[in-house]
Design a protein around this motif. Structure first.
Motif, PDB file in Angstrom:
ATOM      1  N   LEU A   1      -5.693 -13.476  -4.308  1.00  0.00           N
ATOM      2  CA  LEU A   1      -5.749 -12.552  -2.487  1.00  0.00           C
ATOM      3  C   LEU A   1      -6.315 -13.552  -1.463  1.00  0.00           C
ATOM      4  O   LEU A   1      -5.838 -13.478  -0.332  1.00  0.00           O
ATOM      5  N   ASP A   2      -6.790 -14.085  -2.073  1.00  0.00           N
ATOM      6  CA  ASP A   2      -8.418 -15.210  -1.417  1.00  0.00           C
ATOM      7  C   ASP A   2      -7.131 -15.549  -0.062  1.00  0.00           C
ATOM      8  O   ASP A   2      -6.090 -16.646   0.810  1.00  0.00           O
ATOM      9  N   LYS A   3      -5.915 -16.669  -1.273  1.00  0.00           N
ATOM     10  CA  LYS A   3      -4.829 -17.864  -0.913  1.00  0.00           C
ATOM     11  C   LYS A   3      -3.889 -16.486  -0.223  1.00  0.00           C
ATOM     12  O   LYS A   3      -3.109 -17.369   0.807  1.00  0.00           O
ATOM     13  N   ILE A   4      -3.705 -15.727  -0.713  1.00  0.00           N
ATOM     14  CA  ILE A   4      -2.726 -14.454   0.080  1.00  0.00           C
ATOM     15  C   ILE A   4      -3.412 -14.119   1.330  1.00  0.00           C
ATOM     16  O   ILE A   4      -2.098 -14.886   2.562  1.00  0.00           O
ATOM     17  N   LYS A   5      -4.649 -13.921   1.743  1.00  0.00           N
ATOM     18  CA  LYS A   5      -4.858 -13.900   2.571  1.00  0.00           C
ATOM     19  C   LYS A   5      -4.924 -15.273   4.289  1.00  0.00           C
ATOM     20  O   LYS A   5      -4.843 -14.591   5.221  1.00  0.00           O
ATOM     21  N   SER A   6      -4.817 -15.808   3.245  1.00  0.00           N
ATOM     22  CA  SER A   6      -4.603 -16.808   4.481  1.00  0.00           C
ATOM     23  C   SER A   6      -3.562 -17.788   4.648  1.00  0.00           C
ATOM     24  O   SER A   6      -3.518 -18.280   5.235  1.00  0.00           O
ATOM     25  N   LEU A   7      -2.458 -17.537   4.307  1.00  0.00           N
ATOM     26  CA  LEU A   7      -0.861 -18.044   3.922  1.00  0.00           C
ATOM     27  C   LEU A   7      -0.167 -16.956   5.688  1.00  0.00           C
ATOM     28  O   LEU A   7      -0.888 -16.009   6.118  1.00  0.00           O
ATOM     29  N   PRO A   8      -0.131 -17.966   6.404  1.00  0.00           N
ATOM     30  CA  PRO A   8       0.313 -17.454   7.620  1.00  0.00           C
ATOM     31  C   PRO A   8       1.840 -16.896   7.530  1.00  0.00           C
ATOM     32  O   PRO A   8       2.847 -17.073   6.946  1.00  0.00           O
ATOM     33  N   GLY A   9       1.723 -15.895   8.710  1.00  0.00           N
ATOM     34  CA  GLY A   9       3.113 -14.981   8.287  1.00  0.00           C
ATOM     35  C   GLY A   9       3.092 -13.605   6.881  1.00  0.00           C
ATOM     36  O   GLY A   9       3.999 -12.815   7.343  1.00  0.00           O
TER      37      GLY A   9
ATOM     38  N   GLU B   1       1.235 -10.285   7.146  1.00  0.00           N
ATOM     39  CA  GLU B   1       0.525  -9.969   8.261  1.00  0.00           C
ATOM     40  C   GLU B   1       0.790  -8.324   7.490  1.00  0.00           C
ATOM     41  O   GLU B   1      -0.048  -7.138   7.824  1.00  0.00           O
ATOM     42  N   GLN B   2       1.805  -8.458   7.029  1.00  0.00           N
ATOM     43  CA  GLN B   2       2.640  -6.129   6.420  1.00  0.00           C
ATOM     44  C   GLN B   2       2.182  -6.196   5.117  1.00  0.00           C
ATOM     45  O   GLN B   2       2.013  -4.554   4.885  1.00  0.00           O
ATOM     46  N   LEU B   3       1.853  -7.278   4.261  1.00  0.00           N
ATOM     47  CA  LEU B   3       1.692  -6.439   2.691  1.00  0.00           C
ATOM     48  C   LEU B   3       0.191  -5.709   2.909  1.00  0.00           C
ATOM     49  O   LEU B   3      -1.108  -5.820   3.431  1.00  0.00           O
ATOM     50  N   GLY B   4       0.345  -5.086   2.058  1.00  0.00           N
ATOM     51  CA  GLY B   4      -1.165  -4.310   1.871  1.00  0.00           C
ATOM     52  C   GLY B   4      -2.233  -4.293   1.745  1.00  0.00           C
ATOM     53  O   GLY B   4      -3.016  -4.048   2.068  1.00  0.00           O
ATOM     54  N   VAL B   5      -1.691  -5.084   0.889  1.00  0.00           N
ATOM     55  CA  VAL B   5      -3.200  -5.774  -0.067  1.00  0.00           C
ATOM     56  C   VAL B   5      -4.151  -6.591   1.648  1.00  0.00           C
ATOM     57  O   VAL B   5      -4.774  -7.080   0.366  1.00  0.00           O
ATOM     58  N   VAL B   6      -3.443  -7.058   2.282  1.00  0.00           N
ATOM     59  CA  VAL B   6      -4.151  -7.597   3.019  1.00  0.00           C
ATOM     60  C   VAL B   6      -4.603  -6.621   4.101  1.00  0.00           C
ATOM     61  O   VAL B   6      -5.643  -7.300   4.837  1.00  0.00           O
ATOM     62  N   LYS B   7      -4.140  -5.624   4.583  1.00  0.00           N
ATOM     63  CA  LYS B   7      -5.279  -4.640   5.218  1.00  0.00           C
ATOM     64  C   LYS B   7      -6.198  -3.910   4.653  1.00  0.00           C
ATOM     65  O   LYS B   7      -6.449  -3.599   3.397  1.00  0.00           O
ATOM     66  N   LYS B   8      -7.114  -3.799   5.527  1.00  0.00           N
ATOM     67  CA  LYS B   8      -8.365  -3.118   4.940  1.00  0.00           C
ATOM     68  C   LYS B   8      -7.986  -1.680   4.468  1.00  0.00           C
ATOM     69  O   LYS B   8      -7.573  -0.818   5.116  1.00  0.00           O
ATOM     70  N   GLY B   9      -8.961  -1.995   3.697  1.00  0.00           N
ATOM     71  CA  GLY B   9      -8.612   0.088   3.806  1.00  0.00           C
ATOM     72  C   GLY B   9      -7.156   0.369   2.689  1.00  0.00           C
ATOM     73  O   GLY B   9      -7.281   1.662   2.012  1.00  0.00           O
ATOM     74  N   HIS B  10      -6.279  -0.239   2.088  1.00  0.00           N
ATOM     75  CA  HIS B  10      -5.116  -0.332   2.031  1.00  0.00           C
ATOM     76  C   HIS B  10      -5.384  -0.586   1.111  1.00  0.00           C
ATOM     77  O   HIS B  10      -5.270  -1.328  -0.467  1.00  0.00           O
TER      78      HIS B  10
ATOM     79  N   VAL C   1       7.198  -4.700  -0.130  1.00  0.00           N
ATOM     80  CA  VAL C   1       7.504  -6.168   0.310  1.00  0.00           C
ATOM     81  C   VAL C   1       8.352  -6.001   1.624  1.00  0.00           C
ATOM     82  O   VAL C   1       9.606  -6.095   0.973  1.00  0.00           O
ATOM     83  N   VAL C   2       8.710  -6.796   2.519  1.00  0.00           N
ATOM     84  CA  VAL C   2       9.153  -7.024   3.640  1.00  0.00           C
ATOM     85  C   VAL C   2      10.106  -8.503   3.036  1.00  0.00           C
ATOM     86  O   VAL C   2       9.194  -8.800   2.486  1.00  0.00           O
ATOM     87  N   ALA C   3      11.224  -9.043   3.169  1.00  0.00           N
ATOM     88  CA  ALA C   3      11.560 -10.127   2.041  1.00  0.00           C
ATOM     89  C   ALA C   3      11.263 -11.047   3.261  1.00  0.00           C
ATOM     90  O   ALA C   3      10.841 -11.935   2.147  1.00  0.00           O
ATOM     91  N   GLN C   4      11.105 -11.448   3.858  1.00  0.00           N
ATOM     92  CA  GLN C   4      10.255 -13.077   4.772  1.00  0.00           C
ATOM     93  C   GLN C   4       8.975 -12.981   3.873  1.00  0.00           C
ATOM     94  O   GLN C   4       8.461 -13.840   3.740  1.00  0.00           O
ATOM     95  N   GLU C   5       7.862 -11.929   3.498  1.00  0.00           N
ATOM     96  CA  GLU C   5       6.531 -12.373   3.286  1.00  0.00           C
ATOM     97  C   GLU C   5       6.787 -12.290   1.364  1.00  0.00           C
ATOM     98  O   GLU C   5       6.596 -13.026   0.906  1.00  0.00           O
ATOM     99  N   TRP C   6       8.239 -11.815   0.760  1.00  0.00           N
ATOM    100  CA  TRP C   6       8.524 -11.947  -0.902  1.00  0.00           C
ATOM    101  C   TRP C   6       8.737 -13.260  -0.687  1.00  0.00           C
ATOM    102  O   TRP C   6       8.422 -14.144  -1.324  1.00  0.00           O
ATOM    103  N   GLN C   7       9.526 -13.905   0.459  1.00  0.00           N
ATOM    104  CA  GLN C   7       9.831 -15.365   0.282  1.00  0.00           C
ATOM    105  C   GLN C   7       8.939 -16.340   0.240  1.00  0.00           C
ATOM    106  O   GLN C   7       8.348 -17.131  -0.145  1.00  0.00           O
ATOM    107  N   LEU C   8       7.554 -16.101   1.310  1.00  0.00           N
ATOM    108  CA  LEU C   8       6.911 -16.802   2.005  1.00  0.00           C
ATOM    109  C   LEU C   8       5.883 -17.092   0.440  1.00  0.00           C
ATOM    110  O   LEU C   8       4.875 -17.782  -0.146  1.00  0.00           O
TER     111      LEU C   8
END
Length: 153
Positions: free
Chosen positions: A114-122, A124-133, A140-147
């Motif tokens: 999760l720490d690595k995921i949060k540090s990745l640019p691009g 922002e939409q993924l629920g696990v990086v949002k507070k309280g989600h 998962v949007v396609a662009q974030e899936w690929q990243l």
């Protein structure tokens, strides 16, 4: 095709359990949140790709990938009084909870934390990086899936 993240506690059911399941396929049962239920019932479809995300454990993060092989259908655990997932308000005529079947695709060499995921640019939409989600099923949007797939390699 859509992309999803399914959260699970690996001591209950994780990527290793899916890899060892008969035909490497299992039902994703026991979801008891209405928004997550709606995703399973109405939106998750055969062929969709799924990140298996381990939560409430030592190594929190994405552990691997699965594919949906059966779209939403009533979760039978809601009808079983012996089940932890029993719902006395559910009936066969009016099921309240749904599940899908998923098939193992791959396990990452190491959990994408999760720490690595949060540090990745691009990412922002993924629920696990949002507070309280706290949803157990999230798109998962396609662009974030690929990243995320690239970061896991």
């Amino acid at each position: 095709m859509q992309y999803w993240l399914f959260k699970s506690e690996p001591d209950v059911f994780g990527i290793n359990d899916l890899a060892k399941a008969p035909e490497q396929t299992a039902s994703w049962e026991g979801v008891r949140n209405y928004q997550a239920r709606n995703f399973l019932r109405d939106e998750v479809q055969v062929g969709d790709k799924v990140f298996i995300y381990h939560s409430s454990c030592k190594q929190i993060g994405i552990a691997g990938i699965a594919e949906v092989v059966k779209s939403g259908y009533p979760d039978p655990t809601q009808f079983n009084p012996e089940s932890d997932y029993y719902d006395p308000k559910a009936s066969a005529d009016n099921p309240r909870w749904f599940m899908v079947d998923v098939k193992f695709v791959s396990k990452f060499n190491r959990v994408l934390s999760l720490d690595k995921i949060k540090s990745l640019p691009g990412i922002e939409q993924l629920g696990v990086v949002k507070k309280g989600h706290r949803l157990s099923i999230m798109p998962v949007v396609a662009q974030e899936w690929q990243l995320l797939c690239d970061a896991a390699n």
